[in-house]
Scaffold this active site. Structure first.
Site, mmCIF file in Angstrom:
data_model
loop_
_atom_site.group_PDB
_atom_site.id
_atom_site.type_symbol
_atom_site.label_atom_id
_atom_site.label_comp_id
_atom_site.label_asym_id
_atom_site.label_seq_id
_atom_site.Cartn_x
_atom_site.Cartn_y
_atom_site.Cartn_z
ATOM 1 N N GLU A 1 -4.708 -8.809 2.826
ATOM 2 C CA GLU A 1 -5.737 -8.469 3.801
ATOM 3 C C GLU A 1 -6.943 -9.391 3.763
ATOM 4 O O GLU A 1 -7.467 -9.807 4.817
ATOM 5 C CB GLU A 1 -6.178 -7.008 3.598
ATOM 6 C CG GLU A 1 -5.203 -5.974 4.134
ATOM 7 C CD GLU A 1 -4.006 -5.727 3.217
ATOM 8 O OE1 GLU A 1 -3.155 -4.899 3.558
ATOM 9 O OE2 GLU A 1 -3.922 -6.387 2.144
ATOM 10 N N GLU B 1 0.832 -1.205 0.000
ATOM 11 C CA GLU B 1 0.000 0.000 0.000
ATOM 12 C C GLU B 1 0.869 1.259 0.000
ATOM 13 O O GLU B 1 0.602 2.206 -0.751
ATOM 14 C CB GLU B 1 -0.942 -0.029 1.195
ATOM 15 C CG GLU B 1 -1.946 -1.177 1.115
ATOM 16 C CD GLU B 1 -3.283 -0.840 1.713
ATOM 17 O OE1 GLU B 1 -4.185 -0.451 0.939
ATOM 18 O OE2 GLU B 1 -3.425 -0.958 2.942
#
Length: 266
Positions: free
Chosen positions: A140, A120
Site C-alpha cells: 500500500e 490483510e
C-alpha cells in the site's frame, strides 16, 4: 450452499472450502467476491456439521489485493452486490475478517501472489499453509495508500515488531520461506499442494471435539489484549465447562476403549 460469480463454495467432508475465483484478475477483490466471502463465513458458523473452513484462490493465485481500477472509480459489477453493501456498509470489512471472527477454525491455502489485501485477509485466518513460490507483502505505501484492512494493528501482534514494520514501511515482497521465517505463515509445501495440505490439516481439526476446538480458538483470540492474570481467568471461564460435556466423557471413553471418539457437539 452460497457463492457468487467471484467466490466458489464447496463442501469437502466437514470442511467448507471458499475459493476466491477471479483468476483472470489474480483474484483481486471485487464486491462480488467480498459478498460471497462474508456469506461463506456466516454459512460456516450457522451449520454445525461444518467443523472447519479452508480459504484458497483459483488459478494458482491467492489474492492480489483490491481491484485498483474499481478503487479509481471504474465501478464493480453486480447491482445486487451494491445493494448488499448499502444495506450493510461494514460488509466488506467483515468479509476480509478485519473485525469479524468466524467461530470455526479458518485455514488458508496460499499459492502464488498473496499481497496487499490478500496479506490483510491472511491475518484473519488461524492456520496458514503456502506453496514454496508464494509471494506476500503489503504494497500500500508504494501506491500512496494505507493498509486499512487491519495490518497496522494485527501484524505487530502476529510477527515480531521489527519485521512487521519492515513489511509495512517498505512495501517489499516476501517469499514463502521468508514469510515462514518471520512467522506470517506456518508451513511451506511444494507448489500446487497447499490446498491438499490445508485439507489434511482441516481433517485433523475435524477429528477433534468441536465444542473444544471452538472454545480454544475463542480463548486464544479474546485473551490477546489481556494481562496474563486476566487471560488466565478468562481461560478458566471458557475451558472449565467443557469438562462436564458429553463430548469430554466420550473422549475419555474412546481413549480407554482404544477407538476413535464419536463427538456430538454436546
Amino acid at each position: 450452499m452460497g457463492g457468487t460469480e467471484h467466490l466458489s463454495v464447496e463442501r469437502v467432508g466437514a470442511t467448507l472450502v471458499l475459493t476466491l475465483n477471479r483468476p483472470e484478475a489474480k483474484n483481486a477483490l471485487s464486491l462480488a467476491m467480498l459478498v460471497g466471502l462474508y456469506d461463506g463465513w456466516l454459512e460456516a458458523d450457522a451449520d454445525d456439521t461444518v467443523r472447519s473452513v479452508v480459504l484458497t484462490g483459483a488459478g494458482g493465485t491467492f489474492c492480489a489485493g483490491m481491484d485498483l481500477k474499481a478503487l479509481a472509480g471504474d465501478g464493480m459489477d453486480g447491482q445486487q452486490h451494491r445493494t448488499r453493501l448499502r444495506e450493510d456498509p461494514d460488509l466488506h470489512w467483515k468479509a476480509m475478517l478485519r473485525h469479524h471472527r468466524p467461530r470455526k477454525p479458518v485455514i488458508a491455502a496460499v499459492e502464488g501472489h498473496c499481497v496487499a489485501g490478500g496479506t490483510e485477509i491472511l491475518q484473519g485466518t488461524d492456520i496458514r499453509v503456502a506453496g514454496e513460490s508464494a509471494v506476500f507483502g503489503l504494497y500500500e505505501v508504494r501506491r500512496g495508500l494505507f493498509p486499512i484492512g487491519g495490518s497496522t494493528v494485527r501484524l505487530p501482534r502476529q510477527i515480531p515488531r521489527t519485521h512487521a514494520l519492515e513489511m509495512l514501511l517498505t512495501g517489499r515482497p516476501y517469499s514463502a520461506v521468508e514469510a515462514e521465517r518471520v512467522g506470517l505463515i506456518g508451513r511451506v509445501v511444494p507448489d500446487g499442494t497447499a490446498l491438499d495440505a490445508a485439507l489434511e490439516t482441516a481433517e485433523r481439526v475435524n477429528a477433534c471435539a468441536p465444542l473444544a476446538v471452538e472454545a480454544v480458538k475463542a480463548s486464544v483470540h479474546e485473551t490477546l489484549a489481556m494481562t496474563e492474570e486476566e487471560g488466565l481467568a478468562t481461560e478458566l471461564e471458557r475451558g472449565w465447562p467443557l469438562f462436564d460435556t458429553a463430548d469430554a466423557m466420550e473422549g475419555a471413553r474412546a481413549f480407554a476403549q482404544k477407538r476413535q471418539p464419536r463427538f456430538k457437539r454436546a
